[in-house]
Write a protein that holds these residues in place. Structure first.
Motif, mmCIF file in Angstrom:
data_model
loop_
_atom_site.group_PDB
_atom_site.id
_atom_site.type_symbol
_atom_site.label_atom_id
_atom_site.label_comp_id
_atom_site.label_asym_id
_atom_site.label_seq_id
_atom_site.Cartn_x
_atom_site.Cartn_y
_atom_site.Cartn_z
ATOM 1 N N ASP A 1 0.063 -0.643 -0.244
ATOM 2 C CA ASP A 1 0.100 0.111 -0.465
ATOM 3 C C ASP A 1 1.097 1.534 0.118
ATOM 4 O O ASP A 1 0.651 2.080 -0.455
ATOM 5 N N TYR A 2 1.946 1.106 1.011
ATOM 6 C CA TYR A 2 2.848 2.706 0.651
ATOM 7 C C TYR A 2 3.714 2.814 -0.351
ATOM 8 O O TYR A 2 3.520 3.754 -1.172
ATOM 9 N N THR A 3 4.096 1.568 -0.605
ATOM 10 C CA THR A 3 4.956 1.860 -2.081
ATOM 11 C C THR A 3 3.544 2.090 -3.980
ATOM 12 O O THR A 3 4.092 3.422 -4.640
ATOM 13 N N ALA A 4 2.018 2.064 -3.401
ATOM 14 C CA ALA A 4 1.683 2.626 -4.302
ATOM 15 C C ALA A 4 1.322 4.422 -4.267
ATOM 16 O O ALA A 4 1.498 4.871 -4.730
ATOM 17 N N HIS A 5 1.259 4.785 -3.124
ATOM 18 C CA HIS A 5 1.772 6.419 -2.548
ATOM 19 C C HIS A 5 3.170 6.682 -3.340
ATOM 20 O O HIS A 5 2.855 7.541 -4.152
#
Length: 574
Positions: A400-404
């Motif tokens: 999820d963080y990588t998507a940001h």
């Protein structure tokens, strides 16, 4: 019998007489503002009149939305109300047109009454919105009147008093265009007074109020022997140390002006006391001269140059390549695969761009180390406010963080729509709520982001190209340049009658070898890269050969900057 020596203050040759007043283009300017401080007040109206040979050529006038409230006392003085400027363009939209108006004719002189006031506001506006000040020669009719009109001829030297004295057809009324028109006639009246005194050139007109110093006059011989060709000149002292580096289309003419009244910069007049030599470096083309000037200033850091001395003192906004990337302001670009925004000349601008990204993407702002080993910590206040997903305590997964982080990378290197849409929506909302200061802060943040993203995207697109060969018509032939990875590698003029194929083959073979490198400016400074880009994208320039693909995102930061007025720092209308 010995001949009497000429007075050292009298110009004795045709070359020294400078530009005749009859051939000089004057832009007579007047500004109306919200106050007297160029730092705190803003422009509300611009009026300018172009004059040549004593005749008006054209006029330029516009109201300007200052983005701040107009004090009642100013409205009473000028008649300019808040409602009058509400729909007017902001200064950042007007400024490019005004600067072009000033630059349209080479050698144009800027005229104003109490010129330091008007030029102070224009310089401040240029600095705020990223435009270089063209530094035209300035004629101040206030100072000129004080020098020309004898004591007792007029009770003071205000524009209204001088207009009445010279019988101008337009009465000054604190409206920009009318005041500029009145200043035109005051200028003509003063020039007529000076004609019988032997003042016939722009340089002589300017020397009436500030004549050249004795040191300047004594150093005029330094221009002798300097070629009349494009290139770079280096002033040196008695020990051969570099004092100042400049460039010109005509080296001899430019060097000569340093020792006349046309040169009124205090630091340069001070330099005249210690300068003992000048070294001309003839260049094949104007582009080569511009690039060599930048490189020499950066390399030698001459004390009397103010700009371009420290290209290494810039800031970049970097998205790190950690397991959980974060935004960091850094001083250099590394070969680490990270995207970079910039460069920014000031830390404040870089911080604004970083804040714009953080507003759009919930990236962490801590400096925790996650890999390896993973260390769980208590989430910070930003996580509690919902501005970070708290990967530090495992609340947000790495995926999820990588998507940001990927979305932030796309905004930096491709389409910045996510940042633009968020800020423009918030700016409109705050403007509707009359929260102008908060809206202006968001505007500045977005403008800083778009400027940095636009620069890095443009520079990166050029830096990846192994070679670009381009040419444009010049005075002596086709001025041709070879650019490799954003760096000017060779420059020469294809003269009439020369075999083009042989010329290009020779130029390419002798061009500097340039290795590729990381980031937007791997082998040249940002200033050189942008200078080369401006030359390559000029309508007069023709691309001869490109190795690689020269591309830029369709919805790039530059495209967004052109589509939205917020990109240029427009203040919300009140």
């Amino acid at each position: 019998m010995s001949q009497p020596q000429a007075d050292e203050g009298i110009q004795t040759s045709i070359d020294e007489l400078g530009l005749p007043l009859s051939e000089t283009t004057f832009v007579v300017l007047d500004l109306e503002t919200t106050g007297t401080s160029a730092t705190d007040a803003r422009i509300t109206e611009i009026g300018a009149v172009r004059v040549r040979g004593g005749e008006t050529v054209d006029e330029f006038t516009t109201l300007v939305n200052p983005g701040i409230a107009i004090p009642a006392t100013v409205t009473l003085l000028t008649g300019i109300t808040q409602s009058m400027v509400a729909t007017a363009p902001p200064v950042e939209e007007v400024l490019p047109d005004l600067l072009e108006y000033l630059r349209r004719d080479p050698g144009t002189a800027l005229v104003a009454h109490n010129a330091s006031f008007d030029t102070g506001f224009l310089k401040a506006a240029c600095e705020r919105h990223g435009h270089p000040w063209p530094a035209p020669p300035v004629v101040d009719t206030l100072r000129l009147a004080r020098a020309v009109l004898g004591r007792g001829e007029t009770r003071n030297h205000k524009l209204g008093t001088l207009a009445a004295f010279f019988g101008t057809p337009v009465t000054p009324n604190h409206r920009a265009l009318d005041d500029a028109r009145a200043t035109v006639d005051v200028l003509h009246g003063l020039v007529e007074r000076l004609g019988p005194m032997g003042v016939h050139s722009l340089e002589e007109l300017r020397s009436v109020t500030k004549p050249p110093t004795k040191q300047q006059i004594a150093k005029r011989h330094l221009a002798e022997g300097v070629p009349e060709a494009p290139g770079v000149y280096v002033f040196t002292d008695a020990n051969g140390a570099d004092l100042y580096v400049g460039k010109s289309k005509n080296l001899r003419h430019r060097v000569r002006t340093y020792f006349t009244a046309a040169e009124n910069r205090q630091r340069i007049r001070e330099m005249a006391r210690v300068v003992e030599g000048v070294t001309p470096i003839v260049c094949a083309t104007e582009l080569e001269a511009s690039v060599r000037e930048l490189r020499l200033i950066a390399e030698r850091k001459p004390p009397y140059n103010r700009r371009s001395r420290h290209p290494e003192r810039v800031h970049w906004v970097k998205l790190t390549t950690e397991a959980f990337p974060r935004l960091s302001v850094v001083r250099s670009v590394k070969d680490d695969g990270a995207p970079y925004l910039g460069p920014y000349t000031g830390l404040k601008e870089a911080d604004r761009a970083r804040e714009a990204l953080l507003a759009a993407f919930p990236l962490r702002q801590c400096t925790h180390t996650f890999d390896p080993p993973r260390r769980t910590v208590e989430p910070c206040v930003l996580a509690q406010l919902g501005r970070c997903g708290a990967p530090c305590d495992g609340t947000e997964s790495r995926a999820d963080y990588t998507a940001h982080a990927d979305a932030a990378r796309e905004a930096m290197t491709g389409d910045p729509a996510a940042v633009v849409d968020l800020h423009t929506a918030r700016i409109r909302k705050m403007s509707a709520q009359l929260r102008y200061e908060e809206a202006a802060a968001l505007r500045d943040r977005l403008a800083a982001f778009l400027r940095g993203a636009g620069r890095s995207q443009r520079l990166t697109a050029l830096a990846v190209l192994p070679q670009v060969i381009a040419t444009r018509p010049g005075a002596l032939g086709w001025e041709t340049g070879v650019v490799r990875h954003g760096r000017l590698a060779a420059s020469a003029v294809l003269r009439p009658g020369t075999d083009p194929a042989a010329f290009l083959a020779s130029l390419e073979a002798t061009a500097e070898h340039v290795e590729p490198g990381p980031g937007p400016v791997p082998r040249a400074t940002a200033a050189e890269g942008e200078l080369v880009l401006d030359w390559l994208t000029d309508p007069a320039t023709r691309l001869v050969r490109i190795e690689g693909e020269w591309t830029c995102p369709l919805r790039s930061a530059e495209a967004h900057a052109e589509m939205t007025h917020w990109a240029h720092g427009r203040a919300p209308a009140q």
